[in-house]
Scaffold this motif. Structure first.
Motif, PDB file in Angstrom:
ATOM      1  N   SER A 118      25.474  -8.114  55.876  1.00  0.00           N
ATOM      2  CA  SER A 118      24.863  -6.630  55.952  1.00  0.00           C
ATOM      3  C   SER A 118      24.703  -6.341  57.143  1.00  0.00           C
ATOM      4  O   SER A 118      24.489  -7.286  58.246  1.00  0.00           O
ATOM      5  CB  SER A 118      23.648  -6.622  55.229  1.00  0.00           C
ATOM      6  N   GLY A 119      24.602  -5.022  57.590  1.00  0.00           N
ATOM      7  CA  GLY A 119      24.146  -4.664  59.188  1.00  0.00           C
ATOM      8  C   GLY A 119      25.075  -5.152  60.192  1.00  0.00           C
ATOM      9  O   GLY A 119      24.653  -5.400  61.018  1.00  0.00           O
ATOM     10  N   GLY A 120      26.256  -5.478  59.769  1.00  0.00           N
ATOM     11  CA  GLY A 120      27.151  -5.776  60.741  1.00  0.00           C
ATOM     12  C   GLY A 120      26.938  -7.438  61.313  1.00  0.00           C
ATOM     13  O   GLY A 120      27.742  -7.709  62.275  1.00  0.00           O
ATOM     14  N   GLN A 121      26.398  -7.911  60.616  1.00  0.00           N
ATOM     15  CA  GLN A 121      25.804  -9.303  60.930  1.00  0.00           C
ATOM     16  C   GLN A 121      26.458 -10.226  60.074  1.00  0.00           C
ATOM     17  O   GLN A 121      26.777  -9.946  58.701  1.00  0.00           O
ATOM     18  CB  GLN A 121      24.365  -9.565  60.843  1.00  0.00           C
ATOM     19  N   VAL A 122      26.976 -11.620  60.537  1.00  0.00           N
ATOM     20  CA  VAL A 122      27.311 -12.539  59.820  1.00  0.00           C
ATOM     21  C   VAL A 122      25.963 -13.499  59.101  1.00  0.00           C
ATOM     22  O   VAL A 122      25.299 -14.051  59.993  1.00  0.00           O
ATOM     23  CB  VAL A 122      28.282 -13.698  60.490  1.00  0.00           C
ATOM     24  N   THR A 123      25.821 -13.495  57.972  1.00  0.00           N
ATOM     25  CA  THR A 123      24.894 -14.499  57.303  1.00  0.00           C
ATOM     26  C   THR A 123      25.432 -15.791  57.109  1.00  0.00           C
ATOM     27  O   THR A 123      26.395 -16.188  56.637  1.00  0.00           O
ATOM     28  CB  THR A 123      24.449 -13.879  55.879  1.00  0.00           C
ATOM     29  N   VAL A 124      24.660 -16.720  57.913  1.00  0.00           N
ATOM     30  CA  VAL A 124      24.936 -18.247  57.914  1.00  0.00           C
ATOM     31  C   VAL A 124      23.794 -18.805  57.042  1.00  0.00           C
ATOM     32  O   VAL A 124      22.470 -18.737  57.418  1.00  0.00           O
ATOM     33  CB  VAL A 124      25.046 -18.701  59.370  1.00  0.00           C
ATOM     34  N   ARG A 125      24.073 -19.702  56.318  1.00  0.00           N
ATOM     35  CA  ARG A 125      22.932 -20.332  55.446  1.00  0.00           C
ATOM     36  C   ARG A 125      22.991 -21.811  55.752  1.00  0.00           C
ATOM     37  O   ARG A 125      23.694 -22.546  56.153  1.00  0.00           O
ATOM     38  CB  ARG A 125      23.391 -20.266  53.792  1.00  0.00           C
ATOM     39  N   TYR A 126      21.588 -22.186  55.908  1.00  0.00           N
ATOM     40  CA  TYR A 126      21.134 -23.507  56.324  1.00  0.00           C
ATOM     41  C   TYR A 126      20.027 -24.113  55.378  1.00  0.00           C
ATOM     42  O   TYR A 126      19.097 -23.221  55.125  1.00  0.00           O
ATOM     43  CB  TYR A 126      20.577 -23.435  57.889  1.00  0.00           C
ATOM     44  N   MET A 127      20.234 -25.211  54.888  1.00  0.00           N
ATOM     45  CA  MET A 127      19.140 -25.855  53.976  1.00  0.00           C
ATOM     46  C   MET A 127      18.824 -27.075  54.584  1.00  0.00           C
ATOM     47  O   MET A 127      19.545 -27.902  55.304  1.00  0.00           O
ATOM     48  CB  MET A 127      19.932 -26.275  52.591  1.00  0.00           C
ATOM     49  N   HIS A 128      17.496 -27.397  54.344  1.00  0.00           N
ATOM     50  CA  HIS A 128      16.806 -28.624  54.808  1.00  0.00           C
ATOM     51  C   HIS A 128      15.622 -29.066  53.743  1.00  0.00           C
ATOM     52  O   HIS A 128      15.048 -28.318  53.113  1.00  0.00           O
ATOM     53  CB  HIS A 128      16.022 -28.385  56.130  1.00  0.00           C
ATOM     54  N   MET A 129      15.595 -30.412  53.502  1.00  0.00           N
ATOM     55  CA  MET A 129      14.536 -30.813  52.718  1.00  0.00           C
ATOM     56  C   MET A 129      13.289 -30.950  53.491  1.00  0.00           C
ATOM     57  O   MET A 129      13.351 -31.038  54.714  1.00  0.00           O
ATOM     58  CB  MET A 129      14.708 -32.170  52.295  1.00  0.00           C
ATOM     59  N   GLY A 130      12.241 -30.979  52.723  1.00  0.00           N
ATOM     60  CA  GLY A 130      11.022 -31.262  53.526  1.00  0.00           C
ATOM     61  C   GLY A 130       9.738 -30.445  53.329  1.00  0.00           C
ATOM     62  O   GLY A 130       8.807 -30.778  53.826  1.00  0.00           O
TER      63      GLY A 130
ATOM     64  N   LEU B 267      13.545 -26.986  50.360  1.00  0.00           N
ATOM     65  CA  LEU B 267      13.364 -27.203  49.042  1.00  0.00           C
ATOM     66  C   LEU B 267      12.582 -28.674  49.065  1.00  0.00           C
ATOM     67  O   LEU B 267      12.844 -29.433  49.814  1.00  0.00           O
ATOM     68  CB  LEU B 267      14.290 -27.260  48.409  1.00  0.00           C
ATOM     69  N   PRO B 268      11.837 -29.112  47.924  1.00  0.00           N
ATOM     70  CA  PRO B 268      11.134 -30.571  48.076  1.00  0.00           C
ATOM     71  C   PRO B 268      12.274 -31.249  47.687  1.00  0.00           C
ATOM     72  O   PRO B 268      13.544 -30.946  47.227  1.00  0.00           O
ATOM     73  CB  PRO B 268      10.247 -30.277  46.799  1.00  0.00           C
ATOM     74  N   GLU B 269      12.093 -32.485  47.963  1.00  0.00           N
ATOM     75  CA  GLU B 269      13.065 -33.706  47.837  1.00  0.00           C
ATOM     76  C   GLU B 269      14.095 -33.643  46.487  1.00  0.00           C
ATOM     77  O   GLU B 269      15.371 -33.341  46.731  1.00  0.00           O
ATOM     78  CB  GLU B 269      12.545 -34.926  47.857  1.00  0.00           C
ATOM     79  N   ASP B 270      13.626 -33.722  45.610  1.00  0.00           N
ATOM     80  CA  ASP B 270      14.417 -33.825  44.217  1.00  0.00           C
ATOM     81  C   ASP B 270      15.055 -32.426  44.100  1.00  0.00           C
ATOM     82  O   ASP B 270      16.567 -32.388  43.908  1.00  0.00           O
ATOM     83  CB  ASP B 270      13.558 -34.304  43.203  1.00  0.00           C
ATOM     84  N   PRO B 271      14.415 -31.040  43.935  1.00  0.00           N
ATOM     85  CA  PRO B 271      15.410 -29.938  43.620  1.00  0.00           C
ATOM     86  C   PRO B 271      16.243 -29.654  45.039  1.00  0.00           C
ATOM     87  O   PRO B 271      17.240 -29.167  44.547  1.00  0.00           O
ATOM     88  CB  PRO B 271      14.215 -29.111  43.957  1.00  0.00           C
ATOM     89  N   TYR B 272      15.972 -30.231  46.042  1.00  0.00           N
ATOM     90  CA  TYR B 272      16.946 -29.945  47.261  1.00  0.00           C
ATOM     91  C   TYR B 272      18.280 -30.746  46.951  1.00  0.00           C
ATOM     92  O   TYR B 272      19.173 -30.047  46.981  1.00  0.00           O
ATOM     93  CB  TYR B 272      16.234 -30.644  48.444  1.00  0.00           C
ATOM     94  N   THR B 273      18.124 -32.047  46.541  1.00  0.00           N
ATOM     95  CA  THR B 273      19.438 -32.617  46.250  1.00  0.00           C
ATOM     96  C   THR B 273      19.849 -32.125  45.128  1.00  0.00           C
ATOM     97  O   THR B 273      21.394 -31.974  45.225  1.00  0.00           O
ATOM     98  CB  THR B 273      18.929 -34.259  46.091  1.00  0.00           C
ATOM     99  N   LYS B 274      19.329 -31.874  43.957  1.00  0.00           N
ATOM    100  CA  LYS B 274      19.999 -31.517  42.819  1.00  0.00           C
ATOM    101  C   LYS B 274      20.698 -30.139  43.025  1.00  0.00           C
ATOM    102  O   LYS B 274      21.966 -29.712  42.608  1.00  0.00           O
ATOM    103  CB  LYS B 274      19.118 -31.321  41.662  1.00  0.00           C
ATOM    104  N   THR B 275      20.021 -28.985  43.827  1.00  0.00           N
ATOM    105  CA  THR B 275      20.528 -27.599  43.955  1.00  0.00           C
ATOM    106  C   THR B 275      21.771 -27.897  44.921  1.00  0.00           C
ATOM    107  O   THR B 275      22.713 -27.260  44.431  1.00  0.00           O
ATOM    108  CB  THR B 275      19.458 -26.888  44.561  1.00  0.00           C
ATOM    109  N   LEU B 276      21.760 -28.575  45.868  1.00  0.00           N
ATOM    110  CA  LEU B 276      22.718 -28.824  46.819  1.00  0.00           C
ATOM    111  C   LEU B 276      23.983 -29.377  46.032  1.00  0.00           C
ATOM    112  O   LEU B 276      25.179 -28.820  46.210  1.00  0.00           O
ATOM    113  CB  LEU B 276      22.292 -29.589  48.142  1.00  0.00           C
ATOM    114  N   LEU B 277      23.784 -30.513  45.646  1.00  0.00           N
ATOM    115  CA  LEU B 277      24.998 -30.994  44.962  1.00  0.00           C
ATOM    116  C   LEU B 277      25.725 -30.215  43.675  1.00  0.00           C
ATOM    117  O   LEU B 277      26.976 -30.189  43.755  1.00  0.00           O
ATOM    118  CB  LEU B 277      24.549 -32.446  44.413  1.00  0.00           C
TER     119      LEU B 277
END
Length: 443
Positions: free
Chosen positions: A30-42, A76-86
């Motif tokens: 949106s708005g002429g920008q490229v949206t880049v997604r980054y995920m990190h546990m912690g 995301l917390p550790e367990d949801p992070y891994t499950k969601t990502l996979l």
């Protein structure tokens, strides 16, 4: 955190997502920008944000330097992070880049075709060959590490001195003697956040370094080849030794109701003399103590309340007197890139900027991750780590055990030990569960 916790069963998650529509559905820009997604546990178990770099500093710096890129940072917390990502990766989706663990855990994502091959890219010139080793599979590089992670024992130097413990113990009998001296003086020797079960690994792997791997450095290779099992191995001794700390009353009672934030607060308030953790939790375990409303847990006794004190960081010794003490040092978690990203050039630009020593973003990055040495024995200039750094120059080390195991084995270990603390099951039940999970995942 760390990054060296147990992970869910990859194969099970793949089965759960079988039949899902694997066609990519790109997130509109949106708005002429490229949206880049980054995920990190912690995110801590009690939903406290423990990484402002990821949630605020990183996206803000990218927005300032790259007006055409909008970095969407998720934690995301550790367990949801891994499950969601996979689940996302298995359906051809997922963030453009994300944090992941090295060695065997990385290997499984590479085998599934989820990661971008970075071999030969200029950005790798920022790292030493030793640092990249944990992210190299069959001669190809798939990630950029923070450096080295270290499991050790954080301890209150002043409490030790007050009770005539002149130096941190260098073998198991002297460690038990120090715990008993503290206990008899009314001091809680150790606090552990067993509500967050991955913390259980932080003591076990330190003991295993000297007990399992000193005599058999190829133990894990034999496990994967089907030549060894956890049952009837030195791992039984490791589990019994660690459980004895609970049975003797050296670890604060009620640990299954204590999370990471609460345990750190109790340590920082001087209400426990030690905590098994790592260099990655430096900020939380060196915070100036204050009244946090942590209250008492399991009858912990205050040792003076909110006092500042000198902290030490040394290995939990599993060795007998005169036997080798091995250290628990492994490659830290790092950044990997989704093989299906639609924004590879933007991701590489962001990471090149993050790792450019002349960029303000690099300064922010190092402020948050300066506790990870890029090679063994590197002096980080951090007082709490000086004794450990000196020790690492003369002692051998072993990677974290779960870094060599298939995804899911460490989870069986931690769940089983939680049950054992709660009064259910036996040491042999834990070993059998680990062997069962290993057998299912070996291939």
């Amino acid at each position: 955190m760390s990054i060296y916790r147990s992970l869910p069963l990859l194969a099970l998650l793949l089965l759960l997502t079988t039949g899902c529509d694997s066609e990519k559905t790109a997130e509109p820009d949106s708005g002429g920008q490229v949206t880049v997604r980054y995920m990190h546990m912690g995110v801590a178990a009690d939903d406290g944000d423990n990484n402002p770099y990821v949630t605020r500093q990183f996206p803000d710096a990218v927005a300032e330097h790259f007006p055409d890129i909008a970095l969407k940072s998720e934690m995301l917390p550790e367990d949801p992070y891994t499950k969601t990502l996979l689940v996302q990766l298995s359906s051809g989706e997922g963030p453009d880049f994300f944090e992941w663990w090295p060695m065997r855990q990385l290997e499984e994502l590479v085998a599934a075709g989820y990661l971008q091959d970075l071999t030969g890219m200029d950005i790798l010139n920022r790292f030493t060959p030793d640092a990249l080793e944990g992210y190299t599979i069959n001669g190809k590089v798939y990630g950029m590490p923070k450096g080295l992670s270290i499991m050790a024992t954080w301890y209150n130097k002043e409490l030790f001195e007050q009770h005539d413990i002149d130096a941190f113990p260098s073998d198991w009998p002297s460690f038990l003697a120090a715990c008993e001296k503290l206990k008899q003086a009314g001091v809680t020797p150790i606090v552990m956040p067993d509500e967050d079960r991955w913390f259980i690994q932080f003591g076990l792997y330190q003991l295993a370094a000297s007990i399992v791997y000193a005599a058999d450095p190829d133990f894990d290779k034999k496990l994967l080849a089907g030549e060894r099992a956890f049952a009837n191995s030195p791992w039984r001794e490791v589990l019994l030794m660690y459980k004895s700390l609970y049975d003797r009353g050296y670890i604060a009672p009620g640990s299954l109701d204590i999370g990471a934030e609460k345990a750190a607060a109790l340590f920082n308030d001087g209400k426990a003399a030690m905590m098994f953790n790592g260099n990655w939790d430096y900020a939380r375990l060196t915070a100036n103590p204050a009244s946090r409303g942590a209250g008492s847990a399991g009858g912990l006794k205050s040792n003076g309340g909110a006092n500042d004190f000198q902290r030490g960081f040394m290995p939990l010794p599993g060795n007998e007197p005169g036997q080798p003490l091995l250290l628990s040092i492994g490659p830290a978690g790092g950044t990997v890139i989704n093989a299906n990203t639609r924004h590879l050039s933007e991701v590489l630009d962001i990471l090149a900027y993050q790792f450019d020593p002349d960029s303000p973003l690099y300064g922010l990055y190092k402020q948050n991750y300066d506790v990870f040495p890029m090679y063994k024995g590197e002096d980080l200039g951090i007082p709490e780590f000086q004794d450990y750094t000196a020790l690492s120059k003369t002692h051998d080390s072993v990677y974290f055990s779960n870094q060599a195991w298939p995804v899911g084995v460490a989870d069986a270990l931690c769940r089983g030990f939680q049950d054992w603390i709660a009064g259910h099951g036996t040491v042999d039940d834990i070993l059998a569960a680990m062997d069962e999970r290993l057998e299912a995942l070996r291939d």
